[in-house]
Motif scaffolding. Sequence first.
Motif, PDB file in Angstrom:
ATOM      1  N   CYS A   8       0.834  -1.198   0.000  1.00 30.64           N
ATOM      2  CA  CYS A   8       0.000   0.000   0.000  1.00 30.64           C
ATOM      3  C   CYS A   8       0.870   1.249   0.000  1.00 30.64           C
ATOM      4  CB  CYS A   8      -0.919   0.013   1.217  1.00 30.64           C
ATOM      5  SG  CYS A   8      -1.979   1.486   1.296  1.00 30.64           S
ATOM      6  N   SER A  13       1.787  -0.546   4.352  1.00 28.23           N
ATOM      7  CA  SER A  13       1.618  -1.973   4.631  1.00 28.23           C
ATOM      8  C   SER A  13       2.092  -2.798   3.432  1.00 28.23           C
ATOM      9  CB  SER A  13       0.155  -2.287   4.921  1.00 28.23           C
ATOM     10  OG  SER A  13      -0.276  -1.618   6.092  1.00 28.23           O
ATOM     11  N   ILE A  16      -0.508  -6.407   1.398  1.00 25.25           N
ATOM     12  CA  ILE A  16      -1.820  -6.249   2.024  1.00 25.25           C
ATOM     13  C   ILE A  16      -2.919  -6.486   0.990  1.00 25.25           C
ATOM     14  CG2 ILE A  16      -2.064  -3.775   1.613  1.00 25.25           C
ATOM     15  CD1 ILE A  16      -2.956  -5.624   4.869  1.00 25.25           C
ATOM     16  N   PHE A  18      -6.238  -5.680  -1.054  1.00 28.95           N
ATOM     17  CA  PHE A  18      -7.035  -4.554  -1.522  1.00 28.95           C
ATOM     18  C   PHE A  18      -8.359  -5.080  -2.072  1.00 28.95           C
ATOM     19  CE2 PHE A  18      -2.870  -2.725  -1.541  1.00 28.95           C
ATOM     20  CZ  PHE A  18      -3.038  -1.359  -1.385  1.00 28.95           C
ATOM     21  N   CYS A  46      -7.467  -0.198   0.323  1.00 27.59           N
ATOM     22  CA  CYS A  46      -6.609  -0.970   1.220  1.00 27.59           C
ATOM     23  C   CYS A  46      -7.416  -1.457   2.418  1.00 27.59           C
ATOM     24  CB  CYS A  46      -5.430  -0.112   1.679  1.00 27.59           C
ATOM     25  SG  CYS A  46      -4.377  -0.902   2.921  1.00 27.59           S
ATOM     26  N   LYS A  47      -7.284  -2.749   2.758  1.00 26.87           N
ATOM     27  CA  LYS A  47      -8.012  -3.323   3.893  1.00 26.87           C
ATOM     28  C   LYS A  47      -7.423  -2.889   5.224  1.00 26.87           C
ATOM     29  CE  LYS A  47     -10.737  -6.333   3.547  1.00 26.87           C
ATOM     30  NZ  LYS A  47     -12.215  -6.307   3.571  1.00 26.87           N
ATOM     31  N   GLU A  48      -6.205  -2.353   5.212  1.00 21.69           N
ATOM     32  CA  GLU A  48      -5.550  -1.929   6.448  1.00 21.69           C
ATOM     33  C   GLU A  48      -5.920  -0.497   6.816  1.00 21.69           C
ATOM     34  OE1 GLU A  48      -3.324  -1.994   9.872  1.00 21.69           O
ATOM     35  OE2 GLU A  48      -3.826  -3.679   8.575  1.00 21.69           O
ATOM     36  N   THR A  53      -6.365   3.736  -3.692  1.00 20.05           N
ATOM     37  CA  THR A  53      -5.195   3.873  -4.560  1.00 20.05           C
ATOM     38  C   THR A  53      -5.598   3.449  -5.958  1.00 20.05           C
ATOM     39  OG1 THR A  53      -3.626   3.414  -2.775  1.00 20.05           O
ATOM     40  CG2 THR A  53      -2.837   3.097  -5.019  1.00 20.05           C
TER      41      THR A  53
END
Length: 231
Positions: A8, A13, A16, A18, A46-48, A53
Amino acid sequence: MAIMVNDCPRCGSQKITFQVKGVNYYGYKLLVNSKRANVYEVYSVCKECNKTTIFIAQQLNSGADLSNIHWDESHWNLSQCAEVTGVITPADLKVSQPPEHLPQDIHDIYVEGAKCLSIGCYNAAATMFRLCLDYATKNLLPPEGQEPNNKIRRSLGLRMGWLFESEILPNSLRELAECVKDDGNDGAHEGILDKNSAIDLEEFTFLLLERLYTEKERLAEAKRRREKRKA
């Protein structure tokens, strides 16, 4: 939910997951085997950090147009059909596009120069555009052992002068070629080029590459279409 795995650029991260929200086709990349690979912009979350993006991805095979897939409703892993090759940054927002049908190495160098120009890095941009011209004009020289001499062969400015004198380059571009002086005489090596000088170099590079590669390929395509109609 369609996914992909990548680093990311927003939160840092690594590897990671997405969520892929959408894919947009915007062109193709010419491969070394003369085949074309579709290139897409991939809108993802992004899951974090839950930030978005836009990645650049190149299709791995000649399957379905990825932009026609309903990614919100699918369960694909984008990595199965495309490879992420970059990410959209502010440098991409106002970057001029290169001429069509360029060799891939020259295409990539031109894009890098255009990105440098878009963010005000004029000396870096000029270096990239000069490199485009260097690659393109070296291919126009006769084999080693024939004219011109080694001094002219090594110098971009002298080489282009020789190519104009020999009528290998179109004389209509000669006046614009004033932006390319003898090596070390145009400020590129001293880091003193301004915006206008960099733009002049970009415009000349675009026109020359268009003459050498784009027009040639368009004529070849027109010939193929004519032969197909006759058949």
